[in-house]
Design an enzyme around this catalytic site. Structure first.
Site, mmCIF file in Angstrom:
data_model
loop_
_atom_site.group_PDB
_atom_site.id
_atom_site.type_symbol
_atom_site.label_atom_id
_atom_site.label_comp_id
_atom_site.label_asym_id
_atom_site.label_seq_id
_atom_site.Cartn_x
_atom_site.Cartn_y
_atom_site.Cartn_z
ATOM 1 N N GLU A 36 0.863 -1.198 0.000
ATOM 2 C CA GLU A 36 0.000 0.000 0.000
ATOM 3 C C GLU A 36 0.891 1.237 0.000
ATOM 4 O OE1 GLU A 36 -3.500 0.830 -0.060
ATOM 5 O OE2 GLU A 36 -2.446 2.728 -0.244
ATOM 6 N N GLY A 179 -25.475 14.350 -9.717
ATOM 7 C CA GLY A 179 -26.590 13.951 -8.841
ATOM 8 C C GLY A 179 -26.601 12.461 -8.586
ATOM 9 N N GLU A 185 -24.969 12.694 -1.049
ATOM 10 C CA GLU A 185 -24.545 12.591 0.356
ATOM 11 C C GLU A 185 -23.905 13.908 0.793
ATOM 12 O OE1 GLU A 185 -24.145 7.773 0.867
ATOM 13 O OE2 GLU A 185 -22.325 8.939 1.093
ATOM 14 N N GLY A 270 -18.475 10.938 -10.960
ATOM 15 C CA GLY A 270 -18.118 9.534 -11.150
ATOM 16 C C GLY A 270 -16.670 9.264 -10.794
ATOM 17 N N ALA A 319 -17.891 -0.649 -1.743
ATOM 18 C CA ALA A 319 -16.982 -1.313 -0.814
ATOM 19 C C ALA A 319 -17.356 -2.777 -0.587
ATOM 20 C CB ALA A 319 -16.956 -0.569 0.514
ATOM 21 N N HIS A 320 -18.662 -3.040 -0.387
ATOM 22 C CA HIS A 320 -19.058 -4.420 -0.070
ATOM 23 C C HIS A 320 -18.834 -5.357 -1.255
ATOM 24 C CE1 HIS A 320 -22.491 -1.740 -0.797
ATOM 25 N NE2 HIS A 320 -22.943 -2.662 -1.602
ATOM 26 N N HIS A 443 -42.182 -5.707 16.848
ATOM 27 C CA HIS A 443 -42.995 -4.486 16.813
ATOM 28 C C HIS A 443 -42.707 -3.646 18.055
ATOM 29 C CE1 HIS A 443 -46.391 -1.845 16.107
ATOM 30 N NE2 HIS A 443 -46.665 -1.950 17.409
HETATM 31 C C1 LIG Z 1 -16.911 9.960 -0.889
HETATM 32 C C2 LIG Z 1 -17.110 8.484 -1.089
HETATM 33 C C3 LIG Z 1 -18.058 7.816 -0.341
HETATM 34 C C4 LIG Z 1 -18.245 6.455 -0.504
HETATM 35 N N1 LIG Z 1 -19.186 5.834 0.260
HETATM 36 C C5 LIG Z 1 -19.401 4.508 0.085
HETATM 37 C C6 LIG Z 1 -20.341 3.820 0.885
HETATM 38 O O1 LIG Z 1 -20.981 4.403 1.757
HETATM 39 N N2 LIG Z 1 -20.513 2.498 0.677
HETATM 40 C C7 LIG Z 1 -19.816 1.818 -0.292
HETATM 41 O O2 LIG Z 1 -20.040 0.614 -0.465
HETATM 42 N N3 LIG Z 1 -18.895 2.433 -1.045
HETATM 43 C C8 LIG Z 1 -18.665 3.757 -0.876
HETATM 44 N N4 LIG Z 1 -17.709 4.377 -1.629
HETATM 45 C C9 LIG Z 1 -16.948 3.569 -2.600
HETATM 46 C C10 LIG Z 1 -15.848 2.796 -1.899
HETATM 47 O O3 LIG Z 1 -14.999 3.695 -1.236
HETATM 48 C C11 LIG Z 1 -15.058 1.967 -2.909
HETATM 49 O O4 LIG Z 1 -15.936 1.155 -3.643
HETATM 50 C C12 LIG Z 1 -14.035 1.079 -2.225
HETATM 51 O O5 LIG Z 1 -13.121 1.846 -1.476
HETATM 52 C C13 LIG Z 1 -13.290 0.244 -3.256
HETATM 53 O O6 LIG Z 1 -12.365 -0.569 -2.619
HETATM 54 P P1 LIG Z 1 -11.076 -1.086 -3.366
HETATM 55 O O7 LIG Z 1 -10.389 -1.978 -2.390
HETATM 56 O O8 LIG Z 1 -11.439 -1.621 -4.689
HETATM 57 O O9 LIG Z 1 -10.189 0.214 -3.684
HETATM 58 P P2 LIG Z 1 -9.717 1.474 -2.837
HETATM 59 O O10 LIG Z 1 -10.497 1.668 -1.615
HETATM 60 O O11 LIG Z 1 -9.652 2.582 -3.827
HETATM 61 O O12 LIG Z 1 -8.241 1.078 -2.375
HETATM 62 C C14 LIG Z 1 -7.191 0.930 -3.263
HETATM 63 C C15 LIG Z 1 -5.906 1.145 -2.521
HETATM 64 O O13 LIG Z 1 -4.835 0.798 -3.376
HETATM 65 C C16 LIG Z 1 -3.767 1.708 -3.191
HETATM 66 N N5 LIG Z 1 -2.976 1.695 -4.404
HETATM 67 C C17 LIG Z 1 -3.362 2.036 -5.661
HETATM 68 N N6 LIG Z 1 -2.384 1.804 -6.539
HETATM 69 C C18 LIG Z 1 -1.326 1.313 -5.834
HETATM 70 C C19 LIG Z 1 -0.019 0.896 -6.184
HETATM 71 N N7 LIG Z 1 0.381 0.897 -7.449
HETATM 72 N N8 LIG Z 1 0.775 0.467 -5.192
HETATM 73 C C20 LIG Z 1 0.358 0.434 -3.905
HETATM 74 N N9 LIG Z 1 -0.864 0.818 -3.525
HETATM 75 C C21 LIG Z 1 -1.705 1.243 -4.478
HETATM 76 C C22 LIG Z 1 -4.458 3.024 -2.924
HETATM 77 O O14 LIG Z 1 -3.611 3.913 -2.217
HETATM 78 C C23 LIG Z 1 -5.668 2.579 -2.102
HETATM 79 O O15 LIG Z 1 -5.418 2.642 -0.731
HETATM 80 C C24 LIG Z 1 -17.483 5.748 -1.459
HETATM 81 C C25 LIG Z 1 -16.513 6.403 -2.213
HETATM 82 C C26 LIG Z 1 -16.318 7.757 -2.029
HETATM 83 C C27 LIG Z 1 -15.280 8.457 -2.843
#
Ligand SMILES: Cc1cc2nc3c(=O)[nH]c(=O)nc-3n(C[C@H](O)[C@H](O)[C@H](O)COP(=O)(O)OP(=O)(O)OC[C@H]3O[C@@H](n4cnc5c(N)ncnc54)[C@H](O)[C@@H]3O)c2cc1C
Length: 467
Positions: A36, A179, A185, A270, A319-320, A443
């Protein structure tokens, strides 16, 4: 597995996808490392799900406090200590990211710090060291998409990461460009903090992908709370002047242009997959034109021992979904019969009321050729919702007419996100509306709206007149 590699599994990225993959791989006895370059926890913990939910909660308490006089609680004039708010939110993030580090240690996952880039299909450079691994999982996530004409400086014009730092004073006029879930949020957060908020959306409808009735009710509730919504509208350019940020808005239907002035502009149009600095081509891994590293249902890329999960692999960027895919990749590597084969992936907008859905919308079900019956139960008829002073919204259930199978559930209402878990289970278990209706729900609870929604599909709900 060959013994000559440094690790059985090397995960790139410690977001929700990456840390789930690493921990599960370690649980299954594989020698695992996770690289990371920023903070463990990824976008979700550091600048996504968690900090947004903290600010949403604070804003909701503030809004709810205004209604407390209805039951006789006279609160003194509201004063928000912005520094304390930001500090409290950051504290939660710190605690959770610290928790992930602790879990890495406890599970003996080696945490490699630095940017990871492929040297070849079994070798990855992290910082100035190289490591070899039998299997590699790409979990590099995503980053905010940019918009020409609106240059993000994280001061006046911000992306979601900049918007997480609440300025002092709170901006008087706020524009959210986009939107979707993230746009709304933040609109809700800033509106509750006292900003005058406007949301613009390019498409004819907000929250694309959600059920039309649910979106209508959601939009109505947001507007009732003071958020202005303009669809089929785009922002062409923004210019900083003495009196604020002048934004040229264009109605894409009529071509009509106008300039409006704001103190803060959020660009939330997006997200795009992130592979900068990764050099996937050195491992022969395919990257699509849009930047995704596609994977099959076992999360394998075109190179069989290299996997891809989470936002970098595919939509929806949630995230999920990333977490589940992380578990699948780790289990497949360990030789388990795992597969990403979810019936449906739930989606949530964590405003108040929340908008939450899983499965098919009414329109999608009809487009797929299903004959449907619709259950609908309004929170206005829920005793629990009344005691919480939150009666906006409903549970809408899309049910196949003949088989009674639940195809989709769409909720606008208080804690819709929590109620939704029952709907997700129902879909995965192939439950019918009768199964839900026959289940005794406590309930008074908000979850009873699921039971009554199911009864309503049979025109047998008790607390409303069935039509
Ligand atoms: C404002 C906001 C609110 C959100 N709210 C929700 C929510 O309520 N519920 C939900 O389900 N989702 C939410 N999301 C989406 C959610 O954050 C993502 O879907 C989720 O984090 C994706 O997980 P991931 O493990 O694929 O990637 P990420 O969380 O993006 O993690 C990837 C990691 O890889 C690291 N990385 C990248 N390239 C390299 C490299 N070459 N070498 C080493 N490290 C590297 C990055 O630093 C990062 O820490 C939200 C997103 C945002 C922006």
């Amino acid at each position: 597995m060959t013994k000559s590699y440094d690790f059985d599994v090397l995960v790139i990225g410690a977001g929700p996808g990456g840390y789930h993959a690493a921990i599960r791989a370690a649980q299954l006895g594989l020698k695992t490392a996770c690289a990371e370059r920023e903070s463990v926890g990824g976008v979700c913990l550091n600048v996504g799900c968690i900090p947004t939910k903290a600010l949403l909660h604070a804003g909701d308490i503030r809004a709810e406090a205004r209604h407390a006089s209805d039951f006789g609680l006279q609160l003194a004039e509201q004063r928000m200590d912005i520094a304390k708010l930001n500090g409290w939110k950051d504290g939660i993030v710190k605690k959770l990211t610290g928790g992930v580090s602790g879990l890495f240690k406890a599970n003996k996952v080696t945490h490699l710090i630095g940017n990871a880039s492929f040297v070849d299909d079994h070798t990855v450079q992290v910082g100035d060291k190289t490591y070899t691994a039998a299997s590699i999982i790409i979990a590099t996530g995503s980053e905010p998409a940019r918009l020409p004409g609106l240059d993000v400086d994280q001061q006046g014009i911000v992306d979601s990461t900049g918007a997480l730092v609440m300025p002092d004073p709170v901006p008087a006029r706020m524009l959210c460009v986009g939107g979707g879930v993230i746009g709304f949020e933040f609109a809700h957060i800033y509106n509750n903090m006292g900003s005058q908020v406007k949301v613009i959306e390019f498409l004819p409808t907000i929250i694309p992908g959600a059920d039309a009735d649910a979106v209508k009710a959601f939009q109505k509730s947001m507007e009732k709370q003071g958020i202005k919504v303009a669809v089929q509208t785009k922002a062409n350019r923004a210019e900083k002047k003495q009196d604020g940020i002048h934004v040229e808005l264009e109605n894409v239907k009529t071509g009509e242009k106008s300039v409006e002035v704001f103190d803060r502009v959020l660009v939330a149009v997006g997200r795009r997959p992130r592979t900068d600095g990764l050099n996937p081509e050195k491992a022969g891994v395919t990257v699509t034109e849009r930047g995704f590293v596609p994977a099959d249902s076992k999360q394998r890329t075109n190179v069989p021992h290299i996997y891809s999960i989470g936002d970098v692999a595919s939509n929806p960027m949630l995230a999920h979904k990333a977490m589940k895919e992380g578990l699948v990749a780790a289990e497949v590597i360990a030789g388990k019969p795992a597969e990403q084969d979810a019936v449906a992936i739930p989606g949530v907008v964590y405003t108040n009321p929340e908008l939450a859905w899983v499965g098919l919308t009414e329109q999608e079900a009809k487009d797929k050729g299903y004959e449907v019956k619709i259950g609908n139960f309004p929170f206005a008829a829920s005793g629990r919702a009344m005691t919480l002073q939150q009666t906006d919204g409903f549970v809408k259930m899309v049910v196949e007419k003949d088989t009674d199978l639940v195809l989709g559930v769409h909720i606008v209402g208080p804690r819709a996100s929590d109620i939704l878990s029952e709907a997700s289970l129902a879909l995965e278990m192939g439950a019918t509306a009768t199964d839900i209706a026959l289940t005794i729900h406590a309930h008074p609870t908000l979850g009873e709206a699921m039971l009554e929604g199911a009864e309503s599909a049979h025109k047998q709900a008790i607390h409303i007149v069935n039509r």
